[in-house]
Scaffold this active site. Structure first.
Site, PDB file in Angstrom:
ATOM      1  N   CYS A  52      -7.471  15.256  12.486  1.00  0.00           N
ATOM      2  CA  CYS A  52      -7.258  15.951  11.217  1.00  0.00           C
ATOM      3  C   CYS A  52      -8.205  17.122  10.999  1.00  0.00           C
ATOM      4  CB  CYS A  52      -7.393  14.967  10.059  1.00  0.00           C
ATOM      5  SG  CYS A  52      -6.092  13.707  10.007  1.00  0.00           S
ATOM      6  N   ILE A  55       0.845  -1.207   0.000  1.00  0.00           N
ATOM      7  CA  ILE A  55       0.000   0.000   0.000  1.00  0.00           C
ATOM      8  C   ILE A  55       0.875   1.249   0.000  1.00  0.00           C
ATOM      9  CG2 ILE A  55      -1.646   1.336   1.385  1.00  0.00           C
ATOM     10  CD1 ILE A  55      -2.775  -1.377   2.366  1.00  0.00           C
ATOM     11  N   SER A 104       2.751  13.007   8.247  1.00  0.00           N
ATOM     12  CA  SER A 104       3.960  13.821   8.155  1.00  0.00           C
ATOM     13  C   SER A 104       3.948  14.885   9.249  1.00  0.00           C
ATOM     14  CB  SER A 104       4.047  14.459   6.769  1.00  0.00           C
ATOM     15  OG  SER A 104       2.885  15.232   6.493  1.00  0.00           O
ATOM     16  N   ARG A 117       3.546   1.905  -1.383  1.00  0.00           N
ATOM     17  CA  ARG A 117       4.115   2.264  -2.682  1.00  0.00           C
ATOM     18  C   ARG A 117       3.096   2.941  -3.603  1.00  0.00           C
ATOM     19  NH1 ARG A 117       6.813  -2.729  -1.682  1.00  0.00           N
ATOM     20  NH2 ARG A 117       5.217  -3.938  -2.778  1.00  0.00           N
TER      21      ARG A 117
END
Length: 404
Positions: free
Chosen positions: A161, A60, A220, A62
């Protein structure tokens, strides 16, 4: 501004006429390092045995559509290269150093664009889901910035989020309170996440539980900030608004609290993300958009109600399936979501800090639609949506494009 003009109507629990709310500055600070999909594979091969679950996650990884993720360190950073995953104590120490540094820099950028004085900041609204210590990280950020101790502070937690837009919504409501009291409000809004250091915790769970956990492929590091104004004048303030805030909507999707979350753990936090999330998020956007747009007289009075194509979209890049699902459901083109795709591909998903980064990127990408829909999802599942209006900078009272 005339506060007496405020009580003209309500929609979704907030005032809709003459809000006079605007974002006067934006700042985004990514750490200096970028890691590609190979970084996860390198760490996995160093510390974990092959297994079906790990192979699935690496496959996944990639194909997420993320080319690089912003990170506080490269693949050999000590905190992710210990014999065991870092403890929550070590993660807290890292956040207090790296997160506070990124946050201070993002805030300085937003304040510099605003052009005001730090002493004129009246409130601070912050959010994070990757640190839970007390006092909150906002205490250390405001101390370094020199924000006066009487500035009212709120630190939001548990919203993941959606935190960046939730913080802006909270700031907007606080600003309206100040307007009602005929007082100026200049609110510093801050979001910061340090997520990449949780890679070992996620890989531990993949190895021990043999579960497919894709959080390790997406997240990130970033800090972002904004200065929100209620328009009550300050002496010598000459700032041009970046965006005007027209209205917002908050909603919890029923019976979805087990689908999206960020569970506390001795090794930090564990991402909860079920396969239902893209479908749930996609299905929620259209009715929320309709309700919000129809509630705003500025968008509907004396004209045809605008549709989704009439807006640029600053969508939180929660993952490629969510982005493309909403694009298709709302009949959008990649151009409508150009800032979302740009941030997702080059920086990854920085949780709450991402939405203001997308808003900042959008205004750097040249002329676009006059109005913008900002949208994000978080644990709950919570939906946050906001309508923003681009503001033309004025020169001698006229829009710049009208002046030779």
């Amino acid at each position: 501004m005339s506060p007496s003009a405020l009580p003209n109507g309500t929609a979704n629990g907030h005032l809709t006429s003459d809000l006079n709310l605007s974002i006067l500055g934006l700042g985004v600070e990514y750490p200096p390092y970028r890691v590609g999909p190979d970084a996860l594979q390198t760490i996995a091969e160093r510390y974990y045995p092959e297994s079906p679950a790990l192979s699935k996650v690496l496959s996944i990884n990639r194909y997420t559509g993320i080319e690089t993720r912003a990170a506080i360190g490269e693949v050999d950073h000590p905190i992710v290269n210990q014999p065991k995953a870092p403890s929550i104590t070590e993660l807290n120490k890292c956040f207090r150093e790296e997160g506070v540094r990124l946050s201070v820099n993002a805030c300085k950028q937003a304040i510099a664009e605003w052009g005001g004085q730090v002493d004129d900041i009246t409130h601070v609204v912050s959010t994070t889901c990757t640190n839970s210590a007390n006092p909150g990280y906002d205490h250390y950020v405001t101390k370094q910035l020199g924000v006066k101790s009487s500035a009212e502070k709120v630190l939001l937690h548990g919203i993941g989020c959606s935190g960046g837009l939730a913080a802006l919504r909270t700031a907007a409501n606080m600003a309206l309170g100040s307007s009602f009291r005929r007082k100026p409000a200049r609110i510093l809004v801050l979001a910061c996440e340090i997520s990449t250091v949780l890679i070992r915790s996620e890989l531990d769970s993949i190895d021990k539980d043999q579960t497919v956990r894709i959080g390790a492929c997406l997240f990130s590091d970033c800090a972002s900030a904004a200065v929100l104004s209620n328009g009550v004048a300050l002496p010598d303030e000459l700032a041009d608004p970046v965006y005007e805030v027209l209205g917002w909507k908050h909603e919890i999707l029923a019976d979805t609290e087990t689908d999206l979350g960020f569970d506390i753990d001795p090794l930090g936090w564990k991402v909860v993300l079920t396969p239902r999330v893209p479908g749930l998020a996609t299905a929620a956007v259209a009715p929320a958009f309709k309700d919000l747009v129809e509630s705003l007289p500025e968008l509907t009075e004396g004209q045809e109600t605008p549709n989704a194509l009439d807006f640029d979209w600053a969508l939180h890049p929660g993952g490629s399936t969510i982005i493309t699902g909403i694009e298709k459901a709302m009949g959008l083109s990649p151009e409508h979501l150009r800032a979302t795709y740009e941030i997702y591909m080059n920086y990854g998903n920085s949780s709450s800090a991402t939405i203001m980064s997308v808003m900042n990127k959008l205004r750097e990408m040249g002329d676009g639609k006059e109005n913008v829909i900002a949208c994000a999802f978080g644990p709950g599942i919570s939906l946050e949506m906001m309508v923003l209006k681009r503001r033309n900078k004025l020169l001698n009272g006229l829009p710049q494009e009208d002046v030779d």
